[in-house]
Design a protein around this motif. Structure first.
Motif, PDB file in Angstrom:
ATOM      1  N   GLU A 138       0.839  -0.931  -0.016  1.00  0.00           N
ATOM      2  CA  GLU A 138       0.331  -0.187  -0.088  1.00  0.00           C
ATOM      3  C   GLU A 138       0.866   1.413   0.485  1.00  0.00           C
ATOM      4  N   ILE A 139       0.964   1.885  -0.767  1.00  0.00           N
ATOM      5  CA  ILE A 139       2.066   2.809  -1.464  1.00  0.00           C
ATOM      6  C   ILE A 139       1.360   4.553  -1.086  1.00  0.00           C
ATOM      7  N   ASP A 140       2.038   5.336  -0.440  1.00  0.00           N
ATOM      8  CA  ASP A 140       1.148   6.615  -0.372  1.00  0.00           C
ATOM      9  C   ASP A 140       0.618   7.135  -1.763  1.00  0.00           C
ATOM     10  N   GLY A 141       1.530   6.779  -2.276  1.00  0.00           N
ATOM     11  CA  GLY A 141       1.615   7.538  -4.028  1.00  0.00           C
ATOM     12  C   GLY A 141       2.597   7.458  -4.424  1.00  0.00           C
ATOM     13  N   THR A 142       2.723   7.835  -5.660  1.00  0.00           N
ATOM     14  CA  THR A 142       3.511   7.395  -7.137  1.00  0.00           C
ATOM     15  C   THR A 142       4.564   8.688  -7.223  1.00  0.00           C
ATOM     16  N   TYR A 143       4.115   9.181  -6.817  1.00  0.00           N
ATOM     17  CA  TYR A 143       5.153  10.818  -6.805  1.00  0.00           C
ATOM     18  C   TYR A 143       6.125  10.433  -5.339  1.00  0.00           C
ATOM     19  N   ASP A 144       7.887  11.319  -5.560  1.00  0.00           N
ATOM     20  CA  ASP A 144       9.461  10.814  -5.377  1.00  0.00           C
ATOM     21  C   ASP A 144       9.136  10.971  -4.097  1.00  0.00           C
ATOM     22  N   LEU A 145       9.284  10.005  -3.319  1.00  0.00           N
ATOM     23  CA  LEU A 145       8.927  10.342  -1.855  1.00  0.00           C
ATOM     24  C   LEU A 145      10.124   9.466  -1.364  1.00  0.00           C
ATOM     25  N   GLY A 146      11.180   9.633  -2.165  1.00  0.00           N
ATOM     26  CA  GLY A 146      12.458   8.703  -1.803  1.00  0.00           C
ATOM     27  C   GLY A 146      13.018   7.106  -1.573  1.00  0.00           C
ATOM     28  N   PRO A 147      13.870   6.740  -1.756  1.00  0.00           N
ATOM     29  CA  PRO A 147      14.344   5.228  -1.940  1.00  0.00           C
ATOM     30  C   PRO A 147      13.065   4.367  -0.173  1.00  0.00           C
ATOM     31  N   GLY A 148      13.106   3.044  -0.782  1.00  0.00           N
ATOM     32  CA  GLY A 148      12.627   2.533   0.118  1.00  0.00           C
ATOM     33  C   GLY A 148      13.041   1.998   1.492  1.00  0.00           C
TER      34      GLY A 148
END
Lengths: 259, 673
Positions: A138-148
């Motif tokens: 469940e990712i928050d969104g596909t925008y750039d949130l840095g590395p996992g």
């Protein structure tokens, strides 16, 4: 550019290849067998035999028939589509080499899924199972949130093994418990394992566990261990079932405390 | 606008990496997607990509940067790519890798738990993130999972087992949907859409056997071309240096095998039949390492392919045949299993030898099409409402694609196409006046094609025609091209098209038949084969994957331009379009030297030619003894000089403005990821 790689060729190669195919014209029609014979060449796999038959569909008795149909795509055993039962064993037909098979070679459609025609089956049920167990992060969104999250290579290797599942259905075909409805089966359970191991996936672990806790859930496993034997990707399916069984028991006992 | 923005519906054709990337973005933005795929999307050809995905994350302290990645990409593509989109892709690449990391792709890790990177062809940096040796499979699954999430949420409707037959164009040639065929029932149906994104992959099956999957016919793209979409740079077909020849297909042996230290060699002694393990080191000819000391086995694919081809042509192949060794046996088996397990299994499974101990036997095989549907910097084709992304568009790779750039270009294309399609859909006048007429007309046209094929009876066998096309295309339109052979091939294609009119559908049972869809593919493949062949015939130079011994040099003066094919009803009509070189000046592509040295050579050359490409065309490989490198320039100085040139005025001010706009558009989009 058409030379063949020479393999360790057989001592006495046969002159021809005999293939028996279990056919069906349409979903509600009866099944019947047809036998085809084609000249032997080294390095033939089942797909190249079927292509040869398709080009000129004449049975061993010399009768012109409709060409048998089958599914194929990658031919490298990563897409899973060409799965069928070959000499009684479920496997991918692209990686089934004639030189390693006893003749006559029998081809049958998988028996646990609706048979569309000849060797084609409809495995959409497996994808429905993936929906049920929420087989995603469940990712928050596909925008750039840095590395996992950082991860240990050993954990990655374990997850990698599960993530190679190509939804081919071999495990379900071989499972004595699975008949399409009464048991969700090893494939979906292994995907639960894959996502529940992930640091972000863990956070929604319970949703996945609930997906395998119903009447047709994980407790239907009869521990026959056929699944792990037929898995073409050598996925540790029984380990996944063991681990998730533990998780569901704990969730069943203590899950209500979280609410 | 007829309704709120929520009523926007985009049709996506193809469920591989590009198609799913676009679907995810559109669904995330709250709009609806109809997703069409011949096979269940999880079984798309993207699963075959093995080695990895490029992104200049620079975690190895090598001074890598997105600019360096961009420079490698353009240089590797022999300067045929429009530069702004290539730059935008390289800038987006690190965030794409991070996104997949967050989606749970099991990328290999370092000891610190960070993403690990490996080296790939055409670069000196560790820039390729990888998940074992099945990176494509892992990336595709990650997108498949996210799209399934939106499917459950009702935003994505999948049509698996439906094949696109044609576009629905209105009276003004605006795309307003597609006609698709159910592959079980052969039912044809019209699907309305505010915009259509093509993401159907490559056309490898035109060459008969290739490394492509069996769905990679290029058929749907060819249908678009025949309906007026421009097809660009069709002649640029990448032949992968290392594939495993097979009866039914050529199986890829990933470039990562060389990235992890694999060495290509043949016995020095012609026709040496000894067991490879018993041939001593000094009797082995590591021809790539010898000829290209700077890059060795990791020269770009076109160069490795030609060298292997030539070695075999000279009779130096293993046992005099068309095979060379790709050797991993000097690397510890444990390392190989960890980094390359999946591809080694493929070799073992299909050949029977264990590559951990025995050198693999490989030969080049058709692999990738750099050419494809013409698109602008927003992935829009020339047909309003029709966009394209992934291998089926031409935009990123120029004359040759670098390894591990395909996965990133697919995702990039999808991520650009999605907002562009939404933007288009928001602004169109939804024309209710046409009603269902244009759909009915196109539906009827497609039904007539099917009916005619089913009814017609002739002696020709469609599978034989396919085989002949594949053989002619492979023999004459791949590694080495001669104009007389290309002309003969085009004549052959015309003959095959004539014979096609006399094929029979050899299946009287039309339920789930393979015969009618194949007949439809075959017609479309023949049309596209002509585009590839005639594009090659008319390009009298050698550039990237396109090599003509009669014109062995790159000819920037005459051919630094994009080939555009448009369908005339009788075949392709070719025209040309300038390449956007606003960011990097073309320079000699020479992999026997380090890249910095080629930069310095260009700096020297352009100083005298005032920024214009060298007049006499550039050499692929300099003759022996010809020194191109000015001795005294150190690398940092060169880079300063080169970057200054980026800002230098380009010839034409009007086009410059266009280019700047393009850069902004592309760059701006990358921020939004």
């Amino acid at each position: 550019m058409s030379t063949q790689v020479q393999t360790s060729s057989q001592q006495n190669p046969p002159k021809s290849v005999v293939i028996r195919i279990r056919r069906r014209d349409k979903p509600d029609a009866p099944q019947y067998w047809q036998e085809f014979e084609l000249p032997y060449r080294p390095n033939l796999n089942i797909i190249s035999c079927l292509m040869e038959i398709q080009k000129n569909p004449v049975t061993r008795e010399g009768k012109r028939v409709t060409p048998p149909v089958w599914n194929m795509n990658c031919l490298e055993q990563v897409c899973g589509i060409c799965t069928m039962v070959i000499n009684g064993r479920v496997r991918q037909s692209c990686s089934a080499l004639v030189d390693q098979l006893d003749q006559p070679i029998t081809l049958e459609p998988m028996s646990k899924f609706p048979n569309v025609r000849d060797l084609i089956v409809d495995r959409s049920q497996m994808f429905e199972h993936l929906k049920r167990v929420h087989a995603w992060i469940e990712i928050d969104g596909t925008y750039d949130l840095g590395p996992g999250p950082k991860m240990d290579q050993d954990d990655v290797m374990e997850r990698y093994a599960y993530s190679r599942c190509m939804t081919c259905g071999c495990c379900l075909e071989a499972c004595p418990q699975y008949d399409g409805e009464n048991y969700i089966g090893p494939q979906a359970i292994a995907q639960v394992r894959l996502f529940n191991m992930h640091p972000s996936g863990k956070m929604t672990r319970d949703e996945r566990l609930e997906g395998i806790m119903g009447e047709d859930g994980i407790t239907n496993c009869g521990n026959a261990q056929n699944c792990v034997k037929v898995c073409p990707m050598s996925i540790p399916l029984t380990k996944a079932i063991y681990e998730e069984n533990r998780e569901t028991v704990i969730h069943g006992l203590f899950g209500w405390l979280k609410r | 606008m007829a309704a709120g923005t929520n009523a926007i519906k985009i049709a996506i054709v193809g469920g591989g990496l590009a198609g799913l990337a676009a679907a995810m973005k559109i669904a995330e933005a709250g709009h609806s997607v109809d997703l069409f795929s011949v096979v269940p999307v999880k079984r798309s050809h993207s699963v075959c990509a093995q080695g990895g995905i490029n992104g200049a994350v620079n975690t190895k302290g090598e001074g890598d940067s997105t600019w360096e990645h961009f420079d490698d990409t353009v240089y590797g593509g022999d300067f045929l790519a429009n530069q702004p989109p290539a730059k935008a892709m390289c800038e987006m690449a690190p965030s794409i890798i991070y996104l997949f990391d967050r989606m749970g792709v099991p990328f290999s890790r370092t000891k610190e738990g960070l993403l690990d990177f490996r080296r790939f062809g055409g670069t000196k940096h560790h820039r390729t993130a990888f998940a074992g040796a099945s990176t494509g499979q892992q990336l595709l699954y990650a997108l498949d999972e996210q799209v399934r999430r939106y499917e459950v949420g009702g935003k994505v409707q999948k049509y698996e087992g439906w094949e696109m037959m044609s576009l629905v164009l209105d009276d003004h040639q605006v795309c307003s949907g597609i006609i698709a065929m159910n592959l079980n029932t052969l039912e044809l149906k019209a699907f309305k859409a505010d915009a259509v994104i093509m993401a159907t992959g490559g056309p490898g099956l035109i060459f008969g056997k290739s490394t492509n999957s069996m769905v990679c016919t290029g058929s749907a793209v060819s249908a678009c071309y025949q309906q007026g979409a421009r097809y660009a740079n069709g002649e640029f077909i990448q032949v992968h240096p290392t594939s495993i020849p097979g009866e039914d297909k050529l199986r890829l042996m990933s470039e990562s095998a060389r990235g992890e230290g694999g060495r290509v060699w043949v016995p020095r002694q012609k026709g040496d039949t000894r067991n490879p393990s018993s041939i001593p080191e000094k009797e082995r000819w590591y021809f790539l390492e010898e000829k290209y000391p700077a890059y060795g086995n990791l020269v770009p694919r076109d160069i490795a392919t030609r060298e292997i081809f030539q070695v075999c042509l000279d009779g130096m192949g293993i046992g005099g045949g068309n095979q060379v060794y790709l050797d991993l046996s000097h690397i510890p088996a444990e390392t190989l299993d960890r980094k390359l397990g999946a591809i080694l299994e493929i070799y073992e499974m299909f050949v029977g030898d264990d590559p951990r101990h025995v050198p693999m036997r490989i030969f080049p095989g058709v692999h990738y099409s750099m050419g494809g549907l013409w698109v602008d910097y927003d992935q829009r084709t020339n047909i309003p409402g029709l966009l394209a992304a992934g291998e089926c568009d031409y935009s990123i790779h120029g004359a040759n694609r670098l390894g591990a750039n395909s996965l990133v270009s697919c995702v990039y294309g999808g991520f650009i196409a999605a907002p562009a399609a939404i933007e288009y859909a928001k602004n169109i006048q939804r024309n209710g006046a046409d009603g269902s007429r244009v759909y009915d007309q196109e539906l009827q046209r497609q039904q007539e094609v099917n009916d005619a094929l089913i009814k017609q009876f002739g002696k020709e066998n469609q599978y034989v025609i396919h085989e002949e096309m594949g053989k002619w295309m492979t023999d004459n339109v791949t590694v080495v091209r001669y104009n007389d052979k290309l002309k003969e091939t085009d004549n052959k294609l015309l003959e095959l098209m004539d014979r096609y009119r006399r094929i029979s559908i050899n299946d009287s049972n039309l339920w789930a038949t393979m015969a009618l869809p194949h007949a439809r593919h075959l017609k479309n493949m023949l049309e596209l084969a002509r585009v590839i062949t005639l594009g090659a015939l008319n390009r009298n130079e050698s550039r990237g994957a396109h090599y003509k011994p009669d014109f062995p040099k790159r000819d920037d003066e005459n051919f630094l331009k994009t080939t555009i094919a448009e369908y005339s009803g009788e075949g392709p009509v070719l025209s040309y379009e300038a390449v956007d070189i606003s960011l990097l000046n073309p320079r000699v592509r020479d992999y026997s030297h380090n890249k910095q040295e080629t930069v310095s050579a260009t700096v020297a050359a352009s100083a005298s030619a005032s920024g214009l490409p060298p007049k006499d065309g550039a050499k692929q490989v300099p003759p022996e003894g010809e020194e191109q490198k000015p001795e005294n320039l150190s690398a940092p100085v060169i880079w300063t000089q080169d970057k200054e040139k980026v800002n230098a005025p380009v010839r034409d001010d009007a086009t410059r403005k266009e280019r700047d706009k393009g850069i902004e558009d592309a760059g701006g989009k990358s921020d939004k990821l």
